[in-house]
Design a protein around this motif. Structure first.
Motif, mmCIF file in Angstrom:
data_model
loop_
_atom_site.group_PDB
_atom_site.id
_atom_site.type_symbol
_atom_site.label_atom_id
_atom_site.label_comp_id
_atom_site.label_asym_id
_atom_site.label_seq_id
_atom_site.Cartn_x
_atom_site.Cartn_y
_atom_site.Cartn_z
ATOM 1 N N ALA A 4 4.099 -25.662 -33.555
ATOM 2 C CA ALA A 4 2.884 -26.420 -33.247
ATOM 3 C C ALA A 4 3.227 -27.533 -32.265
ATOM 4 N N PRO A 5 2.300 -27.867 -31.343
ATOM 5 C CA PRO A 5 2.578 -28.908 -30.353
ATOM 6 C C PRO A 5 2.750 -30.291 -30.968
ATOM 7 N N PHE A 6 2.211 -30.518 -32.125
ATOM 8 C CA PHE A 6 2.320 -31.828 -32.777
ATOM 9 C C PHE A 6 2.799 -31.580 -34.191
ATOM 10 N N GLY A 7 4.124 -31.418 -34.374
ATOM 11 C CA GLY A 7 4.726 -31.019 -35.636
ATOM 12 C C GLY A 7 4.649 -32.077 -36.710
ATOM 13 N N ALA A 8 5.102 -31.695 -37.895
ATOM 14 C CA ALA A 8 5.040 -32.574 -39.067
ATOM 15 C C ALA A 8 5.869 -33.831 -38.880
ATOM 16 N N HIS A 9 7.034 -33.720 -38.229
ATOM 17 C CA HIS A 9 7.859 -34.911 -38.032
ATOM 18 C C HIS A 9 7.184 -35.918 -37.103
ATOM 19 N N ARG A 10 6.393 -35.429 -36.170
ATOM 20 C CA ARG A 10 5.654 -36.350 -35.290
ATOM 21 C C ARG A 10 4.526 -37.027 -36.044
ATOM 22 N N ALA A 13 6.061 -39.838 -37.914
ATOM 23 C CA ALA A 13 6.368 -40.958 -37.019
ATOM 24 C C ALA A 13 5.097 -41.724 -36.672
ATOM 25 N N LEU A 14 4.017 -41.000 -36.398
ATOM 26 C CA LEU A 14 2.742 -41.645 -36.073
ATOM 27 C C LEU A 14 2.210 -42.425 -37.281
ATOM 28 N N ALA A 15 2.281 -41.830 -38.453
ATOM 29 C CA ALA A 15 1.814 -42.512 -39.660
ATOM 30 C C ALA A 15 2.655 -43.759 -39.922
ATOM 31 N N GLY A 16 3.968 -43.664 -39.720
ATOM 32 C CA GLY A 16 4.846 -44.818 -39.898
ATOM 33 C C GLY A 16 4.523 -45.931 -38.913
ATOM 34 N N ALA A 17 4.280 -45.564 -37.646
ATOM 35 C CA ALA A 17 3.942 -46.566 -36.630
ATOM 36 C C ALA A 17 2.622 -47.251 -36.976
ATOM 37 N N CYS A 18 1.643 -46.491 -37.417
ATOM 38 C CA CYS A 18 0.351 -47.074 -37.792
ATOM 39 C C CYS A 18 0.490 -47.987 -39.007
ATOM 40 N N THR A 19 1.323 -47.610 -39.963
ATOM 41 C CA THR A 19 1.549 -48.446 -41.145
ATOM 42 C C THR A 19 2.181 -49.771 -40.756
ATOM 43 N N VAL A 20 3.181 -49.715 -39.879
ATOM 44 C CA VAL A 20 3.824 -50.947 -39.410
ATOM 45 C C VAL A 20 2.812 -51.840 -38.706
ATOM 46 N N ASN A 54 -11.690 -37.513 -29.859
ATOM 47 C CA ASN A 54 -12.639 -38.330 -30.624
ATOM 48 C C ASN A 54 -12.268 -38.611 -32.077
ATOM 49 N N SER A 55 -11.323 -37.904 -32.643
ATOM 50 C CA SER A 55 -10.971 -38.113 -34.044
ATOM 51 C C SER A 55 -9.903 -39.197 -34.173
ATOM 52 N N VAL A 56 -10.305 -40.362 -34.630
ATOM 53 C CA VAL A 56 -9.380 -41.474 -34.850
ATOM 54 C C VAL A 56 -9.054 -41.502 -36.339
ATOM 55 N N THR A 57 -7.747 -41.488 -36.658
ATOM 56 C CA THR A 57 -7.326 -41.454 -38.054
ATOM 57 C C THR A 57 -6.816 -42.800 -38.552
ATOM 58 N N ALA A 58 -6.533 -43.733 -37.634
ATOM 59 C CA ALA A 58 -6.043 -45.052 -38.031
ATOM 60 C C ALA A 58 -6.403 -46.070 -36.949
ATOM 61 N N ILE A 67 -5.777 -53.488 -29.783
ATOM 62 C CA ILE A 67 -6.278 -52.612 -30.832
ATOM 63 C C ILE A 67 -5.575 -51.275 -30.639
ATOM 64 N N TRP A 68 -4.975 -50.783 -31.711
ATOM 65 C CA TRP A 68 -4.235 -49.522 -31.678
ATOM 66 C C TRP A 68 -5.004 -48.476 -32.471
ATOM 67 N N PHE A 69 -5.092 -47.267 -31.915
ATOM 68 C CA PHE A 69 -5.753 -46.144 -32.561
ATOM 69 C C PHE A 69 -4.748 -45.030 -32.745
ATOM 70 N N GLY A 70 -4.739 -44.431 -33.918
ATOM 71 C CA GLY A 70 -3.959 -43.225 -34.161
ATOM 72 C C GLY A 70 -4.896 -42.039 -34.059
ATOM 73 N N THR A 71 -4.600 -41.102 -33.156
ATOM 74 C CA THR A 71 -5.412 -39.898 -32.996
ATOM 75 C C THR A 71 -4.525 -38.671 -33.131
ATOM 76 N N GLN A 72 -5.119 -37.510 -33.161
ATOM 77 C CA GLN A 72 -4.351 -36.269 -33.225
ATOM 78 C C GLN A 72 -3.608 -36.010 -31.916
ATOM 79 N N GLU A 73 -3.994 -36.682 -30.854
ATOM 80 C CA GLU A 73 -3.354 -36.502 -29.555
ATOM 81 C C GLU A 73 -2.312 -37.569 -29.251
ATOM 82 N N GLY A 74 -2.163 -38.580 -30.091
ATOM 83 C CA GLY A 74 -1.158 -39.607 -29.872
ATOM 84 C C GLY A 74 -1.638 -40.987 -30.282
ATOM 85 N N LEU A 75 -0.791 -41.958 -30.054
ATOM 86 C CA LEU A 75 -1.093 -43.357 -30.344
ATOM 87 C C LEU A 75 -1.725 -43.973 -29.099
ATOM 88 N N VAL A 76 -2.783 -44.778 -29.287
ATOM 89 C CA VAL A 76 -3.533 -45.324 -28.161
ATOM 90 C C VAL A 76 -3.628 -46.837 -28.304
#
Length: 94
Positions: A4-10, A13-20, A54-58, A67-76
């Motif tokens: 998958a283009p956006f694997g589980a380890h990514r 990492a994204l969830a960890g960055a958003c938590t921080v 359009n799907s923002v998860t964090a 303002i930081w947004f976590g999306t399925q396509e990356g951190l914004v």
């Protein structure tokens, strides 16, 4: 086998960055009860206005005002005027 283009380890990492970012964001502030609701501004941001999708998860705001947004396509990162997307295809390793 294709991965998958956006694997589980990514995702981790994204969830960890958003938590921080959430933990470093400081105090939350409520609306001023003395203001009428009509005095506030509502803006909608989507892929036509700079988000990679359009799907923002964090969402988090840092002390420096970004303002930081976590999306399925990356951190914004949003500075109030423009979006900067941080993802593997555009930034290399995060």
């Amino acid at each position: 086998m294709r991965t998958a283009p956006f694997g589980a380890h990514r995702w981790c990492a994204l969830a960890g960055a958003c938590t921080v970012l959430l933990l470093a964001s400081g105090n939350a502030y409520a609306l001023d009860p003395k203001k009428a609701i009509s005095q506030y501004v509502h803006a909608a941001w989507d892929d036509e206005r700079g988000l990679p999708q359009n799907s923002v998860t964090a969402i988090a705001q840092t002390r420096d005002g970004y303002i930081w947004f976590g999306t399925q396509e990356g951190l914004v990162r949003f500075d109030g005027a423009r979006f900067v997307v941080f993802d593997h295809s555009r930034q290399g390793n995060l």
